[in-house]
Design a protein around this motif. Sequence first.
Motif, PDB file in Angstrom:
ATOM      1  N   THR A  95      45.681  35.452  44.079  1.00 27.28           N
ATOM      2  CA  THR A  95      46.533  34.944  42.791  1.00 27.28           C
ATOM      3  C   THR A  95      46.032  33.472  43.078  1.00 27.28           C
ATOM      4  O   THR A  95      46.455  33.006  44.447  1.00 27.28           O
ATOM      5  CB  THR A  95      48.008  35.395  42.746  1.00 27.28           C
ATOM      6  N   LYS A  96      45.592  32.655  42.270  1.00 25.48           N
ATOM      7  CA  LYS A  96      45.523  31.263  42.437  1.00 25.48           C
ATOM      8  C   LYS A  96      45.752  30.725  41.178  1.00 25.48           C
ATOM      9  O   LYS A  96      45.868  31.273  40.211  1.00 25.48           O
ATOM     10  CB  LYS A  96      44.147  30.933  43.047  1.00 25.48           C
ATOM     11  N   SER A  97      46.184  29.312  41.363  1.00 20.60           N
ATOM     12  CA  SER A  97      46.374  28.572  40.080  1.00 20.60           C
ATOM     13  C   SER A  97      45.572  27.197  40.346  1.00 20.60           C
ATOM     14  O   SER A  97      45.435  26.710  41.364  1.00 20.60           O
ATOM     15  CB  SER A  97      47.861  28.232  40.108  1.00 20.60           C
ATOM     16  N   GLU A  99      45.018  23.635  38.531  1.00 20.36           N
ATOM     17  CA  GLU A  99      45.653  22.490  37.790  1.00 20.36           C
ATOM     18  C   GLU A  99      44.623  21.591  37.145  1.00 20.36           C
ATOM     19  O   GLU A  99      43.811  21.204  37.805  1.00 20.36           O
ATOM     20  CB  GLU A  99      46.672  21.813  38.451  1.00 20.36           C
ATOM     21  N   GLU A 104      48.680  24.110  34.426  1.00 21.69           N
ATOM     22  CA  GLU A 104      48.452  24.883  35.191  1.00 21.69           C
ATOM     23  C   GLU A 104      47.916  26.400  34.811  1.00 21.69           C
ATOM     24  O   GLU A 104      48.565  26.835  33.986  1.00 21.69           O
ATOM     25  CB  GLU A 104      49.662  25.144  36.055  1.00 21.69           C
ATOM     26  N   ILE A 105      46.700  26.895  35.305  1.00 17.72           N
ATOM     27  CA  ILE A 105      46.135  27.843  34.749  1.00 17.72           C
ATOM     28  C   ILE A 105      46.074  29.050  36.005  1.00 17.72           C
ATOM     29  O   ILE A 105      45.364  28.737  37.052  1.00 17.72           O
ATOM     30  CB  ILE A 105      44.567  27.807  34.243  1.00 17.72           C
ATOM     31  N   PRO A 106      46.936  30.070  36.014  1.00 16.92           N
ATOM     32  CA  PRO A 106      46.855  31.072  36.954  1.00 16.92           C
ATOM     33  C   PRO A 106      45.717  32.000  36.818  1.00 16.92           C
ATOM     34  O   PRO A 106      45.341  32.505  35.670  1.00 16.92           O
ATOM     35  CB  PRO A 106      48.312  31.904  36.590  1.00 16.92           C
ATOM     36  N   ILE A 107      45.236  32.203  38.005  1.00 15.89           N
ATOM     37  CA  ILE A 107      44.028  33.228  38.155  1.00 15.89           C
ATOM     38  C   ILE A 107      44.329  34.272  39.084  1.00 15.89           C
ATOM     39  O   ILE A 107      44.842  34.031  40.145  1.00 15.89           O
ATOM     40  CB  ILE A 107      42.719  32.283  38.393  1.00 15.89           C
ATOM     41  N   THR A 108      44.077  35.595  38.646  1.00 12.37           N
ATOM     42  CA  THR A 108      44.277  36.626  39.415  1.00 12.37           C
ATOM     43  C   THR A 108      42.941  37.608  39.617  1.00 12.37           C
ATOM     44  O   THR A 108      42.511  37.765  38.536  1.00 12.37           O
ATOM     45  CB  THR A 108      45.331  37.825  38.717  1.00 12.37           C
TER      46      THR A 108
END
Length: 181
Positions: A95-97, A99, A104-108
């Motif tokens: 999991t990363k986010s 900016e 802020e865009i969360p990426i899994t």
Amino acid sequence: MNAIYIPSNNEVVLNGVVGQVLRFSRSAGFGVIVTVMLFIFMCSLIAMDPPEIIEDPIKIIGVVMTDDRVIVDQPEPIEKKPVDPEPLPPLARITKSIESDGVEIPITIVLEPVVKGIDSGFSSGAAMAIFKVAPEYPRRSQSRGVEGFVDLMFDITPAGKTENIRVVYAEPEGAFERSSI
């Protein structure tokens, strides 16, 4: 004094022609005689009464095929217990986010496990012999002229070896079981 007679050319030619005519007439006469005799022989064969045909009654041998062997029911197949599949390892999650411009865009990211145990295609249930051993004919049966057969049942291990060999039926009993196994 002896007188010598010298024939002229015409006499020599005439003697040669007369000789050929005489030879031809003898050959032709002999051919005519043989031909007439053959015609007479053929006419006498045609004029004969036909011979009686003696018919032998056809002998039919009654052959009855019987199956004297006792067929034993095959033992129930050994049921394989279903193997519980190995539990899958937990899926790896990253999991990363990110900016970007204040948003802020969360990426899994989910990593799936690698496929294990890909089959070669030969485990479809059809067994193929790689090495065959011919059974030895028992000497005692061979000297007596005894013939027979043996039906066997066996299991094949994953390594390809046979085990648990059982005699289902043997004809004659006790003669070929050991050499067949």
